[in-house]
Every structure is written in structure tokens, then in C-alpha cells.
Design a protein around this motif. Structure first.
Motif, PDB file in Angstrom:
ATOM      1  N   ASP A 124      17.746  14.227  41.528  1.00 11.65           N
ATOM      2  CA  ASP A 124      19.023  14.922  41.645  1.00 11.65           C
ATOM      3  C   ASP A 124      20.142  13.907  41.870  1.00 11.65           C
ATOM      4  OD1 ASP A 124      17.778  17.325  41.350  1.00 11.65           O
ATOM      5  OD2 ASP A 124      17.769  17.836  43.486  1.00 11.65           O
ATOM      6  N   GLY A 125      21.165  14.002  41.037  1.00 14.64           N
ATOM      7  CA  GLY A 125      22.319  13.131  41.198  1.00 14.64           C
ATOM      8  C   GLY A 125      22.175  11.760  40.587  1.00 14.64           C
ATOM      9  N   LEU A 126      21.069  11.474  39.882  1.00 15.36           N
ATOM     10  CA  LEU A 126      20.880  10.139  39.333  1.00 15.36           C
ATOM     11  C   LEU A 126      20.184  10.202  37.977  1.00 15.36           C
ATOM     12  CD1 LEU A 126      21.125   7.066  39.717  1.00 15.36           C
ATOM     13  CD2 LEU A 126      18.851   7.126  40.796  1.00 15.36           C
ATOM     14  N   ALA A 127      20.839   9.603  36.987  1.00 14.77           N
ATOM     15  CA  ALA A 127      20.257   9.447  35.660  1.00 14.77           C
ATOM     16  C   ALA A 127      20.180   7.967  35.332  1.00 14.77           C
ATOM     17  CB  ALA A 127      21.094  10.172  34.607  1.00 14.77           C
ATOM     18  N   VAL A 128      19.128   7.581  34.619  1.00 15.70           N
ATOM     19  CA  VAL A 128      18.978   6.219  34.111  1.00 15.70           C
ATOM     20  C   VAL A 128      19.415   6.201  32.648  1.00 15.70           C
ATOM     21  CG1 VAL A 128      17.316   4.444  33.457  1.00 15.70           C
ATOM     22  CG2 VAL A 128      17.190   5.486  35.700  1.00 15.70           C
ATOM     23  N   LEU A 129      20.222   5.208  32.297  1.00 13.50           N
ATOM     24  CA  LEU A 129      20.679   5.013  30.925  1.00 13.50           C
ATOM     25  C   LEU A 129      19.992   3.782  30.351  1.00 13.50           C
ATOM     26  CD1 LEU A 129      24.530   5.449  31.520  1.00 13.50           C
ATOM     27  CD2 LEU A 129      22.827   7.233  31.121  1.00 13.50           C
ATOM     28  N   SER A 130      19.645   3.856  29.064  1.00  9.54           N
ATOM     29  CA  SER A 130      18.951   2.736  28.436  1.00  9.54           C
ATOM     30  C   SER A 130      19.480   2.518  27.027  1.00  9.54           C
ATOM     31  CB  SER A 130      17.448   3.017  28.379  1.00  9.54           C
ATOM     32  OG  SER A 130      16.747   1.927  27.804  1.00  9.54           O
ATOM     33  N   THR A 131      19.720   1.237  26.681  1.00  7.71           N
ATOM     34  CA  THR A 131      20.220   0.907  25.352  1.00  7.71           C
ATOM     35  C   THR A 131      19.786  -0.507  24.983  1.00  7.71           C
ATOM     36  OG1 THR A 131      22.208   0.812  23.949  1.00  7.71           O
ATOM     37  CG2 THR A 131      22.412  -0.050  26.187  1.00  7.71           C
ATOM     38  N   ALA A 132      19.872  -0.814  23.708  1.00  8.33           N
ATOM     39  CA  ALA A 132      19.649  -2.179  23.222  1.00  8.33           C
ATOM     40  C   ALA A 132      20.597  -2.431  22.069  1.00  8.33           C
ATOM     41  CB  ALA A 132      18.204  -2.380  22.781  1.00  8.33           C
ATOM     42  N   ASP A 133      21.162  -3.620  22.015  1.00  6.83           N
ATOM     43  CA  ASP A 133      22.068  -3.970  20.922  1.00  6.83           C
ATOM     44  C   ASP A 133      21.983  -5.468  20.659  1.00  6.83           C
ATOM     45  OD1 ASP A 133      24.211  -3.908  19.012  1.00  6.83           O
ATOM     46  OD2 ASP A 133      24.991  -2.145  20.065  1.00  6.83           O
ATOM     47  N   PHE A 134      21.827  -5.836  19.404  1.00 12.10           N
ATOM     48  CA  PHE A 134      21.765  -7.251  19.040  1.00 12.10           C
ATOM     49  C   PHE A 134      22.260  -7.399  17.609  1.00 12.10           C
ATOM     50  CE2 PHE A 134      17.654  -5.256  18.315  1.00 12.10           C
ATOM     51  CZ  PHE A 134      17.373  -5.573  16.996  1.00 12.10           C
ATOM     52  N   PHE A 135      22.706  -8.612  17.260  1.00  9.11           N
ATOM     53  CA  PHE A 135      23.203  -8.850  15.908  1.00  9.11           C
ATOM     54  C   PHE A 135      23.243 -10.336  15.598  1.00  9.11           C
ATOM     55  CE2 PHE A 135      27.016  -7.551  18.529  1.00  9.11           C
ATOM     56  CZ  PHE A 135      27.520  -8.822  18.776  1.00  9.11           C
ATOM     57  N   THR A 136      23.508 -10.623  14.338  1.00  8.63           N
ATOM     58  CA  THR A 136      23.639 -11.997  13.865  1.00  8.63           C
ATOM     59  C   THR A 136      25.007 -12.551  14.259  1.00  8.63           C
ATOM     60  OG1 THR A 136      24.321 -11.067  11.743  1.00  8.63           O
ATOM     61  CG2 THR A 136      22.009 -11.722  11.951  1.00  8.63           C
ATOM     62  N   PRO A 137      25.237 -13.858  14.123  1.00 11.27           N
ATOM     63  CA  PRO A 137      26.491 -14.452  14.614  1.00 11.27           C
ATOM     64  C   PRO A 137      27.742 -13.822  13.986  1.00 11.27           C
ATOM     65  CG  PRO A 137      24.912 -16.164  14.107  1.00 11.27           C
ATOM     66  CD  PRO A 137      24.322 -14.891  13.597  1.00 11.27           C
ATOM     67  N   VAL A 138      28.687 -13.520  14.854  1.00  8.08           N
ATOM     68  CA  VAL A 138      29.958 -12.962  14.407  1.00  8.08           C
ATOM     69  C   VAL A 138      31.062 -14.017  14.435  1.00  8.08           C
ATOM     70  CG1 VAL A 138      30.610 -12.148  16.712  1.00  8.08           C
ATOM     71  CG2 VAL A 138      31.460 -10.942  14.697  1.00  8.08           C
ATOM     72  N   VAL A 139      30.827 -15.085  15.185  1.00  9.14           N
ATOM     73  CA  VAL A 139      31.722 -16.239  15.235  1.00  9.14           C
ATOM     74  C   VAL A 139      30.862 -17.502  15.223  1.00  9.14           C
ATOM     75  CG1 VAL A 139      33.618 -15.075  16.459  1.00  9.14           C
ATOM     76  CG2 VAL A 139      31.769 -16.161  17.770  1.00  9.14           C
ATOM     77  N   TRP A 196      29.860 -16.278  20.841  1.00 12.40           N
ATOM     78  CA  TRP A 196      28.936 -15.295  20.277  1.00 12.40           C
ATOM     79  C   TRP A 196      28.130 -14.635  21.398  1.00 12.40           C
ATOM     80  CZ3 TRP A 196      23.672 -16.742  17.780  1.00 12.40           C
ATOM     81  CH2 TRP A 196      23.021 -15.575  17.337  1.00 12.40           C
ATOM     82  N   GLY A 197      27.647 -15.427  22.346  1.00 13.57           N
ATOM     83  CA  GLY A 197      26.909 -14.862  23.462  1.00 13.57           C
ATOM     84  C   GLY A 197      27.752 -13.908  24.284  1.00 13.57           C
ATOM     85  N   ARG A 198      28.995 -14.287  24.538  1.00 19.43           N
ATOM     86  CA  ARG A 198      29.887 -13.400  25.308  1.00 19.43           C
ATOM     87  C   ARG A 198      30.130 -12.088  24.582  1.00 19.43           C
ATOM     88  NH1 ARG A 198      35.288 -15.184  27.103  1.00 19.43           N
ATOM     89  NH2 ARG A 198      35.547 -16.196  25.073  1.00 19.43           N
ATOM     90  N   ILE A 199      30.384 -12.181  23.278  1.00 19.18           N
ATOM     91  CA  ILE A 199      30.664 -10.982  22.485  1.00 19.18           C
ATOM     92  C   ILE A 199      29.455 -10.061  22.463  1.00 19.18           C
ATOM     93  CG2 ILE A 199      31.127 -10.155  20.138  1.00 19.18           C
ATOM     94  CD1 ILE A 199      32.756 -12.846  19.797  1.00 19.18           C
ATOM     95  N   ALA A 200      28.265 -10.633  22.234  1.00 20.61           N
ATOM     96  CA  ALA A 200      27.063  -9.809  22.164  1.00 20.61           C
ATOM     97  C   ALA A 200      26.775  -9.105  23.481  1.00 20.61           C
ATOM     98  CB  ALA A 200      25.870 -10.671  21.742  1.00 20.61           C
ATOM     99  N   ALA A 201      27.010  -9.792  24.585  1.00 16.37           N
ATOM    100  CA  ALA A 201      26.777  -9.183  25.886  1.00 16.37           C
ATOM    101  C   ALA A 201      27.770  -8.056  26.157  1.00 16.37           C
ATOM    102  CB  ALA A 201      26.863 -10.242  26.987  1.00 16.37           C
ATOM    103  N   ALA A 202      29.041  -8.292  25.881  1.00 15.30           N
ATOM    104  CA  ALA A 202      30.043  -7.241  26.073  1.00 15.30           C
ATOM    105  C   ALA A 202      29.734  -6.030  25.203  1.00 15.30           C
ATOM    106  CB  ALA A 202      31.433  -7.786  25.766  1.00 15.30           C
ATOM    107  N   ASN A 203      29.272  -6.285  23.992  1.00 16.30           N
ATOM    108  CA  ASN A 203      28.936  -5.209  23.073  1.00 16.30           C
ATOM    109  C   ASN A 203      27.761  -4.381  23.593  1.00 16.30           C
ATOM    110  OD1 ASN A 203      29.172  -4.059  20.198  1.00 16.30           O
ATOM    111  ND2 ASN A 203      27.019  -4.641  20.303  1.00 16.30           N
TER     112      ASN A 203
END
Length: 332
Positions: free
Chosen positions: A62-77, A83-90
Motif C-alpha cells: 500500500d502506497g508504494l509502487a516499483v517502476l522498472s525501465t531500460a534504455d540504451f543506444f548507439t553513440p549520439v555524439v 554520450w554517457g551523460r546523455i544516455a543516463a539522463a535518457n
């Protein structure tokens, strides 16, 4: 391409066929691939595959949900640290787009170990760690593979209150649409890949966390939002409107642009991912006579680490349209 030297001698975008979220599988193909995998019956699954939301949400008490995601990509700069900063923020953005707080992340790495030296990877990981620390999120371990193209991102776990989620199926008609970051980074990233010209404005917006925007949306009582990434503004708006059973009207002149994006559009730096985004949305789209094909391509521009698209007004951010009764998108 060079295969030896210091990290600054490598143009990372030259080692990948696409860059950033523009390398995503096209939305229509992706929906076909996962068709039939939704509809889970576990009552604690609050957000699953059904509407392609930004992260999964599971109630654990009650009152707590867990969120889960994954995101990765090839170099954007080309700069490994950026690139590491951008991927982490994304990757963190998916948690913020659900109204959550990221609590732990792990690295996901594919690396051409016989081509790019490990000191370049170290810079990528350092960039990811620095942004995660800004988010107050520990990065603990991860997984690596030897891969023909360099790939980096994160799997992120977050928490949220089950009754205060931001969802892409909760939009109601008659509300303003707010966008919390300018668009156009896809154009600037494609120009960078083709010419080597760095857009500091694009890097700045891609490395900015969506934390404050998400907090402002929750404080304003917002219930519906998504983030704008590889499917472009039009694609993500279409997904949210479709999931919610509403239509939307977009004011092209109100949509903010990253500095230099209009010039990159004029010069033709349009990615294949952007064109595929527009092809996918076009059957659901009505454009006013004043709207050009270039306008639509701009609105479909494949973003990397874009802002939040919020149904409701969020103080301090521009309103770019409204939701309406009906279906489909209108651009005027």
C-alpha cells in the motif's frame, strides 16, 4: 576510422549505423513485434505492455509502487563522456515520466573491444555515473557484451505512489498540452554525425534531467504525461492520445526549438528514423494548409533524452496545444 590513440581521437558516431534514439526500431514494427504480449492478469501490475508507457509499474505494498525501465543506444555524439551523460539522463527520464524517483541503476554496455579501447568506455561510464549522481541514484554494476557497435544505457529502478503515477492513458479532453524541453536535437545530432559540428545547445538539453519538470507536473495535479524520445513529438503524442481515447491539436508555432534546429532542417539533416516516425503517424494526422512537409518532419524529429509532454498546464513551461474530444492529431 582510427583504431588507436587517445579517447579524444575517436569519432564515436562513425562506429554506428544510427545515433541515439533515432536507432530505435520503428514504432509500427515494434508494436507488431510485441502484439499479444500485453494483458497481464496480475492485479499488482499497474502499468504493463498494453499502451507502451515509459516504464512498468508494479504495486508492492500500500502506497508504494516499483517502476522498472531500460534504455540504451548507439553513440549520439562523438565525445565519450557526453554520450554517457546523455544516455543516463535518457534512461532516468522514463522514471520521471511516470512520476517516480529513480533509486538504483545498472549499466548496459555493448562494446567493440577489438576496435575501441577500454579507456573510451571508461569515459562513457564516467559520464553516466556523473549524471546518475546528480539524480541521487547509485549505479551498481551492470552487464557487458562484445558487440560490433558501441552501445550504452542503463536499466533503472524507481519508486512512486500508486495513486500519483503519470500515465500515457490518463489524458482527458479539453486540457492544455505542455512541453518541457525544446525539440530538434535529432536534426542537430544528424548534422553532428555527418559533419562533426558540435551543438552545445543540443548537448545541454539532452543531458538535463526531467526531474524538476516531473515534480512540477505532480505539484500541479497532473495525471497524464510521457517523455518525447525516438518516436518524435508527433509519435509520442499519438501514442498518448490513442491510449487515452482523445484527440489532440498541436500549434506548430508554439513548439520551442533547440537553437540551430531550424537551420539543420533547412539544410536537410533529417534522419531515417524521423521519416519513419512521420510515415507511421501520417494516417492519423490532419495538417492545416499552412503546415509544410518540413513542419511535419520537425514535429516528427527523433529526439534523444527529450522533455516531458504533459496533459495539463505546468507553470514555467510552454503550452503547445490541447487535447480534444475525438481521435487523431491536428497540426495548425
Amino acid at each position: 576510422m582510427e583504431t588507436a590513440g587517445t579517447p579524444t581521437e575517436f569519432r564515436l558516431t562513425g562506429y554506428a549505423h544510427g545515433g541515439g534514439c533515432a536507432c530505435k526500431i520503428p514504432p509500427g514494427e515494434l508494436e507488431e513485434a510485441v502484439r499479444g504480449l500485453g494483458g497481464q492478469t496480475n492485479p499488482e501490475v499497474l502499468v504493463g505492455l498494453d499502451d507502451g508507457d515509459d516504464a512498468a509499474a508494479v504495486r508492492i505494498q500500500d502506497g508504494l509502487a516499483v517502476l522498472s525501465t531500460a534504455d540504451f543506444f548507439t553513440p549520439v555524439v562523438d565525445d565519450a563522456y557526453d554520450w554517457g551523460r546523455i544516455a543516463a539522463a535518457n534512461a532516468m527520464s522514463d522514471i520521471y515520466a511516470m512520476g517516480g524517483t529513480p533509486v538504483v541503476a545498472i549499466n548496459l554496455v555493448g562494446w567493440p573491444r577489438g576496435i575501441l579501447p577500454l579507456e573510451v568506455l571508461t569515459e562513457v561510464l564516467r559520464g553516466g555515473l556523473d549524471v546518475a549522481q546528480l539524480a541521487g541514484t547509485p549505479v551498481i554494476g551492470g552487464h557487458t557484451i562484445d558487440n560490433p557497435e558501441p552501445t550504452y544505457g542503463m536499466a533503472v529502478t524507481g519508486t512512486a505512489h500508486p495513486d500519483r503515477l503519470l500515465r500515457n492513458d490518463a489524458a482527458q479532453a479539453g486540457l492544455p498540452l505542455t512541453l518541457t524541453k525544446p525539440i530538434g536535437v535529432g536534426l542537430l545530432n544528424n548534422r553532428h554525425k555527418q559533419t562533426g559540428e558540435v551543438s552545445e545547445a543540443a548537448v545541454e538539453t539532452m543531458t538535463a534531467l526531467n526531474r524538476d519538470a516531473a515534480a512540477a507536473a505532480l505539484a500541479a495535479g497532473i495525471t497524464a504525461a510521457t517523455d518525447v524520445t525516438g518516436f518524435g513529438l508527433l509519435g509520442h503524442l499519438h501514442k498518448m492520445a490513442r491510449a487515452s481515447g482523445v484527440g489532440a491539436v498541436l500549434d506548430r508555432s508554439a513548439v520551442p526549438l533547440v537553437d540551430g534546429a531550424a537551420e539543420a532542417l533547412r539544410d536537410g539533416y533529417i534522419s531515417g528514423g524521423t521519416r519513419r516516425n512521420l510515415d507511421w503517424v501520417r494516417p492519423h494526422l490532419t495538417a492545416a494548409a499552412s503546415i509544410t512537409e518540413d513542419d511535419l518532419l520537425l514535429l516528427a524529429d527523433a529526439q534523444t533524452s527529450g522533455g516531458l509532454l504533459v496533459v495539463g498546464e505546468v507553470p514555467g513551461y510552454p503550452v503547445i496545444g490541447e487535447t480534444v474530444v475525438g481521435s487523431g492529431l491536428t497540426v495548425c
